[in-house]
Write a protein that holds these residues in place. Structure first.
Motif, PDB file in Angstrom:
ATOM      1  N   MET A  36       0.843  -1.198   0.000  1.00  0.00           N
ATOM      2  CA  MET A  36       0.000   0.000   0.000  1.00  0.00           C
ATOM      3  C   MET A  36       0.877   1.247   0.000  1.00  0.00           C
ATOM      4  O   MET A  36       0.390   2.348   0.253  1.00  0.00           O
ATOM      5  CB  MET A  36      -0.881   0.023   1.251  1.00  0.00           C
ATOM      6  CG  MET A  36      -1.754  -1.178   1.386  1.00  0.00           C
ATOM      7  SD  MET A  36      -3.351  -0.876   0.656  1.00  0.00           S
ATOM      8  CE  MET A  36      -4.219  -2.337   1.136  1.00  0.00           C
TER       9      MET A  36
ATOM     10  N   THR B  43     -11.420 -11.164  18.369  1.00  0.00           N
ATOM     11  CA  THR B  43     -10.043 -10.878  17.996  1.00  0.00           C
ATOM     12  C   THR B  43      -9.623  -9.511  18.506  1.00  0.00           C
ATOM     13  O   THR B  43     -10.444  -8.684  18.853  1.00  0.00           O
ATOM     14  CB  THR B  43      -9.884 -10.910  16.467  1.00  0.00           C
ATOM     15  OG1 THR B  43     -10.890 -10.075  15.916  1.00  0.00           O
ATOM     16  CG2 THR B  43     -10.047 -12.302  15.917  1.00  0.00           C
TER      17      THR B  43
ATOM     18  N   GLN C  80      -5.437  -5.785  14.698  1.00  0.00           N
ATOM     19  CA  GLN C  80      -6.354  -5.536  13.592  1.00  0.00           C
ATOM     20  C   GLN C  80      -5.771  -4.513  12.621  1.00  0.00           C
ATOM     21  O   GLN C  80      -5.147  -3.557  13.040  1.00  0.00           O
ATOM     22  CB  GLN C  80      -7.684  -5.022  14.144  1.00  0.00           C
ATOM     23  CG  GLN C  80      -8.407  -6.037  15.003  1.00  0.00           C
ATOM     24  CD  GLN C  80      -8.821  -7.256  14.211  1.00  0.00           C
ATOM     25  OE1 GLN C  80      -9.490  -7.155  13.206  1.00  0.00           O
ATOM     26  NE2 GLN C  80      -8.395  -8.432  14.644  1.00  0.00           N
TER      27      GLN C  80
ATOM     28  N   VAL D  72      -5.488  -1.729  -4.284  1.00  0.00           N
ATOM     29  CA  VAL D  72      -5.803  -3.127  -4.026  1.00  0.00           C
ATOM     30  C   VAL D  72      -5.481  -4.015  -5.226  1.00  0.00           C
ATOM     31  O   VAL D  72      -5.023  -5.134  -5.065  1.00  0.00           O
ATOM     32  CB  VAL D  72      -7.281  -3.275  -3.609  1.00  0.00           C
ATOM     33  CG1 VAL D  72      -7.634  -4.725  -3.364  1.00  0.00           C
ATOM     34  CG2 VAL D  72      -7.543  -2.456  -2.358  1.00  0.00           C
TER      35      VAL D  72
ATOM     36  N   THR E 220      -8.775 -11.246   1.402  1.00  0.00           N
ATOM     37  CA  THR E 220      -7.730 -10.223   1.431  1.00  0.00           C
ATOM     38  C   THR E 220      -8.174  -8.950   0.735  1.00  0.00           C
ATOM     39  O   THR E 220      -7.913  -7.855   1.215  1.00  0.00           O
ATOM     40  CB  THR E 220      -6.462 -10.748   0.726  1.00  0.00           C
ATOM     41  OG1 THR E 220      -6.304 -12.103   1.071  1.00  0.00           O
ATOM     42  CG2 THR E 220      -5.251  -9.961   1.121  1.00  0.00           C
TER      43      THR E 220
ATOM     44  N   ASP F 257      -8.069  -5.359   2.462  1.00  0.00           N
ATOM     45  CA  ASP F 257      -7.247  -4.289   1.897  1.00  0.00           C
ATOM     46  C   ASP F 257      -8.101  -3.073   1.554  1.00  0.00           C
ATOM     47  O   ASP F 257      -7.713  -1.935   1.812  1.00  0.00           O
ATOM     48  CB  ASP F 257      -6.524  -4.775   0.632  1.00  0.00           C
ATOM     49  CG  ASP F 257      -5.359  -5.695   0.970  1.00  0.00           C
ATOM     50  OD1 ASP F 257      -5.026  -5.797   2.166  1.00  0.00           O
ATOM     51  OD2 ASP F 257      -4.800  -6.315   0.052  1.00  0.00           O
TER      52      ASP F 257
ATOM     53  N   GLU G 231     -11.510  -7.521  12.023  1.00  0.00           N
ATOM     54  CA  GLU G 231     -11.534  -8.717  11.181  1.00  0.00           C
ATOM     55  C   GLU G 231     -12.366  -9.791  11.865  1.00  0.00           C
ATOM     56  O   GLU G 231     -12.338  -9.929  13.073  1.00  0.00           O
ATOM     57  CB  GLU G 231     -10.115  -9.227  10.938  1.00  0.00           C
ATOM     58  CG  GLU G 231      -9.405  -8.485   9.828  1.00  0.00           C
ATOM     59  CD  GLU G 231      -8.086  -9.132   9.485  1.00  0.00           C
ATOM     60  OE1 GLU G 231      -8.031  -9.882   8.512  1.00  0.00           O
ATOM     61  OE2 GLU G 231      -7.114  -8.884  10.210  1.00  0.00           O
TER      62      GLU G 231
END
Lengths: 274, 509
Positions: free
Chosen positions: A66, A139, A225, B303, B362, B366, B386
């Motif tokens: 990114m 999580t 996260q 992405v 993914t 992203d 998530e």
């Protein structure tokens, strides 16, 4: 004070493990602490013009998919990783020492029951246990910290119990008992300080295991996260770019290796303390 | 110890020599033969195991795309989104859209050689409609009143209420009524017939030479299950698989020169789905503000290296008849406008919300990360959570306990309603809790009319309402890359989630 200082100096001189451990751990800690106040870039800031770039002066460790600066993310990531490792060992060693000391000292029914529970916990691989706890509580890195902490309790309890069993019939304990010292004082003032050597090196080993367990669990996607990433999470994100941009996977990996190595040397150094 | 090691080395060396010679000999052998003969074969990698061989009970999209080659319905979709007669050679639909009459195709046979009969058709449809009192396997089949055998060539399906879209549902597989064990011995009418399958390993099929239509080119097809997605590139480059659908743009860049990469779209409506019943997204101005802050092109750049197709409503471009490209411009990035709207709605300093993302995708994770960065520009903080796929299904999709999520929604049939039905206020699948009287009316009008043009117009109106009301932040139809070894050619993209292997052929043909 000065006696302690000369003792430290002498140990560092005679004990290369301790020296190496202090240097490596010190550097990692320095990087992490600096990262709290300053990072070259915002760890989450993206830049589409600089995606997957290699090492350069602008980006010391390159950039990720990114266009985020890997060095900044490593600085941030080692903070999460260290926090989880420290927290895990604190819970594991704290609770484990109390359980181990009590059961080892008193024995009997309490010992029997606690040890069977610990056996049951042992029967699970610690990663699996942590996975179960995370799937129940959700999580996130705090959940991960707590679940890893619980998973680490049994090994500490075992070690401390064994040591307490060894010490509790020694002469100095008998001596103290004759003086009418209470059980509580006996355990935590007389016995536990005498097993600190074993405890210290098992804490160091535990620390390493915690770093690796965090990396493993984050790799499985249950830890920190996005967009923030611990070192293990960075490794997992980086794996698909392993061949196109190796620096993305190498640097977080190298920091994990250094962290573990530093603590391992430190543990070895402490156990050779004279 | 040393002796043993060296011995092993010698053995291995000898084996290598033998194998290499054999390989050369064999490859020489195969190049002698002309293409298109009966030894043609292909190995295709698929990401997940086949979850069942009975097409009526199979649920996984990954299973359905494979079974598409084995089974056919009365009608069959093609790559342009048309429905062509398959098991039926022709059909008529009554004026009120209630009676669908099908003519059985002459001489069509099942893979076991037996002829398809009208009883088989009735059996297959009844099995899905739950006429024995059980829950219908396909919910819209509850609208079926009866399936009547007119004569030994004709079957009519009578509906309780007229539905002009019902034909799209009749792609459901026709199975022989005599087959007592469809789960272990699948028998259909498709261009390929089943050979064998091993769990976690493969699924093998071979060309059905008595197929009624255009016969397949390649004889033997093996689907190999690639449990580890990291091994896909290695297996492709190494030659153990010849084709893999849906590889990522990163994987594309690692392929060697033996591969042709076909680029299409996944036929998904990817969006930041907002829970319209949940604060602050119950306010249309907040939803619009998010739309103004988000730049789909930028997301695609990050992405998927710019691949993908922007969408402005709940419709993807493959549905050319319904897709409205102008809706992409309803909200062009405008931070000032976004901040203004937020201030009007009472959030001058922005707010914080959670994006719940299924962790196994993914591309969605992203996308969420880029979204979070973009939203910082208008002072809105997005926290990403998530979540495991099954929890996503139960918490987000079924229980609707979420603020927002990034996911892709697909169409199960070729009807526009398969994408638009979920926005009707009281629809069971309306997981965004979208509520608009105007939308409900437009959708009801579309359902009621039997005139195709009017219907299309109403559906377009629905899309416009979704866009104007900013039901969710529509982003893109994700790009799909298919890697196919240059030995083969002819891959076609469908507007549905299927892989049509019968169109593939050897490149030399």
């Amino acid at each position: 004070m000065s006696k302690a200082r000369t003792e430290l100096k002498r140990n560092i001189k005679e004990n290369p493990y301790l020296l190496a451990g202090l240097i490596i751990t010190g550097l990692i800690l320095l990087m992490t602490i600096v990262g709290i106040f300053w990072t070259p870039y915002e760890p989450t800031a993206m830049n589409s013009a600089e995606k997957l770039k290699g090492v350069s002066f602008r980006h010391l460790m390159g950039t990720d998919n990114m266009g985020r600066d890997i060095f900044s993310r490593v600085m941030y990531g080692s903070r999460i990783t260290l926090l989880i490792a420290i927290g895990t060992v604190a819970i594991g060693a704290g609770v484990g020492t109390i359980i181990g000391a009590l059961t080892g000292y008193f024995g009997g029914m309490l010992d029997e029951v606690m040890m069977r529970i610990i056996d049951a916990l042992f029967a699970f691989p610690s990663i699996l246990l942590a996975l179960v706890i995370v799937s129940v509580f959700g999580t996130g890195w705090i959940q991960l910290l707590i679940s890893l902490g619980i998973a680490f309790v049994p090994s500490f309890a075992r070690i401390v119990r064994g040591e307490v069993l060894r010490c509790k019939n020694m002469d100095y304990v008998e001596n103290a008992r004759l003086q009418g010292v209470s059980d509580f004082r006996m355990i935590f003032v007389h016995i536990v300080p005498n097993i600190k050597g074993v405890l210290a090196s098992s804490i160091m080993i535990g620390f390493n295991n915690a770093v690796l367990a965090e990396a493993g669990l984050s790799y499985l996607g249950v830890g920190s996260q996005p967009p923030y990433a611990s070192l293990g999470k960075m490794l997992s994100d980086a794996q698909q770019y392993m061949f196109t941009m190796p620096t993305y996977v190498l640097f977080p990996g190298a920091i994990i290796v250094l962290m573990v190595l530093g603590f391992a040397f430190l543990g070895e150094g402490i156990s050779r303390w004279k | 110890m040393i002796k043993r090691g060296s011995l092993r080395r010698i053995t291995t060396g000898a084996l290598m020599i033998v194998l290499t010679t054999l390989a050369i000999a064999l490859s020489g052998c195969s190049s002698d033969k002309t293409a298109g003969d009966d030894s043609s074969k292909i190995t295709i990698g698929i990401p997940q195991d086949i979850d069942g061989l009975d097409p009526h009970y199979a649920t996984g999209a990954g299973t359905k795309e494979v079974l598409f080659n084995l089974f056919e319905g009365l009608v069959k979709p093609d790559e342009n989104g048309n429905l062509n007669p398959a098991v039926a050679s022709e059909y008529t639909i009554s004026e009120d859209n209630k009676v669908y009459t099908f003519t059985l195709r002459d001489g069509i046979t099942f893979h076991d050689g037996s002829a398809v009969t009208v009883e088989d058709i009735k059996y297959s449809i009844d099995r899905n409609a739950g006429t024995d009192g059980s829950e219908p396997l396909i919910s819209s089949f509850s609208n079926i009143d009866s399936v009547n055998i007119v004569d030994d060539k004709h079957v009519e399906v009578v509906l309780k209420e007229g539905d002009s879209d019902f034909l799209t549902q009749l792609t459901v597989a026709i199975l022989p009524a005599s087959n007592a064990t469809p789960e272990t011995t699948p028998i259909g009418t498709g261009p390929y017939k089943y050979v064998s399958s091993s769990p976690q390993e493969n699924f093998i099929m071979t060309r059905y030479d008595e197929y009624w239509g255009d016969k397949a080119f390649i004889k033997d097809v093996t689907f190999k299950i690639e449990a580890n997605s990291d091994a896909v590139v290695m297996d492709l480059n190494g030659g153990s698989i010849d084709m893999y659908a849906r590889i990522t743009s990163t994987q594309v860049s690692q392929l060697n020169e033996n591969f042709e990469v076909y680029e299409g779209t996944m036929n998904l409506v990817q969006a930041l789905y907002l829970n319209n019943a949940e604060k602050p997204f119950d306010d249309v101005r907040v939803r619009q503000a998010l739309c103004y802050a988000i730049n789909p092109q930028e997301i695609m750049d990050y992405v998927s290296d710019g691949a993908g197709t922007e969408i402005g409503s709940a419709m993807f471009p493959s549905f050319t008849k319904y897709f409205l490209p102008e809706l992409n411009d309803t909200y062009n990035t405008d931070y000032d406008k976004a901040k203004e709207l937020l201030a009007e709605a009472g959030y001058p300093d922005g707010f914080t919300f959670t994006i719940t993302v299924p962790s196994n995708y993914t591309q969605h994770v992203d996308t969420a990360q880029v979204l979070a960065e973009e939203l910082k520009n208008i002072g809105v903080t997005a926290e990403i959570q998530e979540i495991e796929w099954n929890s996503w299904i139960s918490d987000v999709y079924s229980d609707r306990k979420y603020q927002s999520t990034v996911v892709g929604v697909d169409a199960s049939t070729l009807a526009a309603s398969s994408l638009l039905a979920r926005y009707v206020s009281d629809a069971g699948r309306n997981f965004t809790n979208f509520n608009s009287a105007a939308y409900d009316e437009a959708y009801a009008n579309a359902q009621a009319t039997s005139d195709d043009n009017a219907k299309t117009e109403y559906y377009k109106e629905c899309e416009k309402i979704l866009s104007e009301e900013a039901a969710s932040v529509y982003i893109q139809d994700l790009p799909e890359f298919v890697a196919l070894n240059k030995k083969y050619t002819g891959y076609v993209f469908y507007p549905l989630y299927v892989q049509d292997i019968s169109k593939l052929k050897l490149a030399t043909e």
